[in-house]
Design a protein around this motif. Structure first.
Motif, short mmCIF file in Angstrom:
data_model
loop_
_atom_site.label_atom_id
_atom_site.label_comp_id
_atom_site.label_asym_id
_atom_site.label_seq_id
_atom_site.Cartn_x
_atom_site.Cartn_y
_atom_site.Cartn_z
N PRO A 13 -9.16 -34.53 22.03
CA PRO A 13 -8.47 -35.81 21.81
C PRO A 13 -8.72 -36.82 22.92
CG PRO A 13 -7.01 -33.96 21.34
CD PRO A 13 -8.23 -33.39 22.00
N TYR A 14 -8.79 -36.35 24.16
CA TYR A 14 -8.96 -37.28 25.28
C TYR A 14 -10.38 -37.85 25.33
CZ TYR A 14 -9.24 -39.05 30.05
OH TYR A 14 -9.45 -39.85 31.16
N GLN A 15 -11.38 -36.99 25.19
CA GLN A 15 -12.77 -37.43 25.36
C GLN A 15 -13.37 -38.02 24.08
OE1 GLN A 15 -15.24 -34.38 27.13
NE2 GLN A 15 -13.68 -33.81 28.62
N LEU A 16 -13.02 -37.46 22.92
CA LEU A 16 -13.67 -37.86 21.67
C LEU A 16 -12.74 -38.61 20.73
CD1 LEU A 16 -15.62 -34.55 20.89
CD2 LEU A 16 -16.20 -36.38 22.49
N HIS A 17 -11.50 -38.83 21.15
CA HIS A 17 -10.50 -39.46 20.28
C HIS A 17 -10.31 -38.65 18.99
CE1 HIS A 17 -10.66 -42.87 23.00
NE2 HIS A 17 -11.96 -42.95 22.81
N ALA A 18 -10.45 -37.34 19.12
CA ALA A 18 -10.30 -36.46 17.96
C ALA A 18 -8.83 -36.17 17.70
CB ALA A 18 -11.05 -35.15 18.20
N ARG A 19 -8.56 -35.67 16.50
CA ARG A 19 -7.22 -35.20 16.14
C ARG A 19 -7.34 -33.71 15.84
NH1 ARG A 19 -7.03 -40.21 11.97
NH2 ARG A 19 -6.82 -41.88 13.52
N THR A 20 -6.56 -32.91 16.55
CA THR A 20 -6.74 -31.47 16.46
C THR A 20 -5.40 -30.76 16.29
OG1 THR A 20 -6.55 -31.09 18.85
CG2 THR A 20 -8.74 -31.63 17.99
N THR A 21 -5.47 -29.58 15.71
CA THR A 21 -4.34 -28.65 15.68
C THR A 21 -4.87 -27.25 15.94
OG1 THR A 21 -4.50 -28.16 13.30
CG2 THR A 21 -3.14 -30.06 13.95
N TYR A 22 -4.04 -26.40 16.53
CA TYR A 22 -4.43 -25.01 16.78
C TYR A 22 -3.20 -24.14 16.57
CZ TYR A 22 -6.23 -20.79 18.91
OH TYR A 22 -6.62 -19.50 19.12
#
Length: 373
Positions: free
Chosen positions: A335-344
């Motif tokens: 999220p910080y580097q790629l502006h991704a949205r993630t869940t784990y």
């Protein structure tokens, strides 16, 4: 009786013979000059040189056919003139180009200038011109001759090289930063040097695989998600057709080059965890990776769903299945580097992870279930 010419007639005949000889020599000189001019014209055409000859006193200008074309005119479309030439010089380059000619004229130095021309179709062409003034006995300029060569391809090549060098420097800096952060994170998650060594080597190997893919980067080729995923599967020995693995999604989804390294490390961590503890280690399990493209905020986003099923999850209190650094990478770094949205999530059935990030998409045929994309 036979007439014998007198002295006056002899002088006239001698003068006539000399005049005839002069005419013959003049014809020969003209013929040689025309032949040299034709050779020069042919050589200029072959070399794609444009030539000009400017009578400074009268303003009369002679252009070769190539000069018309380089200036964006059809041959014979206009009467050659200084103004007709200057009108096709790019507006941003016109003042400097005009000043360079005036400077060469005043200082009696060679005129050398590279500038752009703007053609009626909107195309921009780079030209390199070189010329020289000639002066009379009073020091007044009477004539200027010169040649022009188109340098558009060279200029484009130079710009491409600048971009490539800048990209190489950027990638090298990013790679070194990635290696450094990977080493530090691996040290923190390792209890000993024996544990650190294999983990660090595997992560560096993942980065090396990404670099091989990035080395092919060009306008015609981008690193795609399916080849990145296939590389990680191959690295852990999973062969196409493996019944434990189901892949579903569009082929040839191009990734943005700046996202590839970090995204590849996240896939590597998921794959390593699956091999050590999850769906690629235990019997009767399955790894399903599905992905799709969804338009968000006017740009395509890749949505990846990583789901392991049938896994015997380690009892509570025995850790998270080895995903310490990997989980931080997925939940924090992406999220910080790629502006991704993630869940784990570590579900009762195994790891379930989702990653969504912006991409540059080229979509091919949909991969069949149970096969490598």
């Amino acid at each position: 009786t036979r007439h014998r010419p007198n002295e006056r007639e002899l002088r006239f005949l001698d003068l006539l013979a000399r005049h005839a000889a002069d005419l013959i020599e003049q014809r020969r000189a003209q013929s040689a000059l025309l032949e040299r001019e034709e050779r020069l014209r042919s050589a200029a055409e072959v070399a794609k040189f444009a030539l000009w000859d400017w009578n400074v006193r009268t303003g009369e200008v002679v252009w070769s056919d190539e000069h018309f074309r380089m200036s964006g005119y059809a041959v014979g479309e206009v009467t050659p003139s200084y103004q007709a030439w200057l009108a096709r010089v790019h507006p941003d380059d016109r003042p400097a180009t005009d000043a360079a000619i005036a400077r060469a004229r005043t200082t009696r130095t060679e005129y050398v200038q590279e500038f752009r021309t703007l053609h009626p179709d909107g195309s921009v062409h780079w030209l390199s011109a070189r010329g020289r003034f000639f002066y009379d006995e009073r020091g007044e300029p009477v004539r200027m001759v010169g040649a022009v060569l188109e340098t558009t391809e060279r200029r484009e090549w130079e710009e491409q090289q600048k971009v490539l060098i800048a990209e190489l420097q950027h990638r090298t800096f990013n790679l070194m930063a990635m290696v450094n952060s990977t080493a530090e994170a691996t040290i923190r998650s390792s209890g000993s040097l024996e544990e650190f060594g294999p983990k660090f080597r595997n992560r560096i190997a993942a980065l090396a695989r990404v670099q091989r893919l990035l080395s092919r980067l060009s306008e015609e080729h981008r690193v795609t998600f399916d080849e990145l995923l296939r590389g990680e599967l191959d690295a852990v020995g999973v062969q196409p057709g493996d019944k434990r693995v189901v892949l579903e999604g569009p082929a040839h989804v191009s990734l943005r080059s700046r996202t590839v390294q970090t995204f590849a490390l996240a896939l590597h961590e998921l794959m390593t965890n699956a091999v050590k503890y999850g769906a690629l280690k235990q019997v009767g399990t399955r790894l399903t990776v599905r992905w799709e493209l969804i338009a968000q905020d006017g740009e395509p986003w890749l949505h990846v769903d990583w789901r392991e099923s049938g896994v015997s999850v380690r009892p509570a209190g025995e850790g998270d299945g080895g995903m310490g650094q990997g989980r931080v990478l997925i939940e924090k770094a992406l999220p910080y580097q790629l502006h991704a949205r993630t869940t784990y999530q570590l579900t009762p059935d195994g790891v379930h992870c989702t990653i969504a990030l912006p991409v540059s998409a080229r979509v091919g045929p949909v991969a069949r279930p149970g096969s490598h994309a």
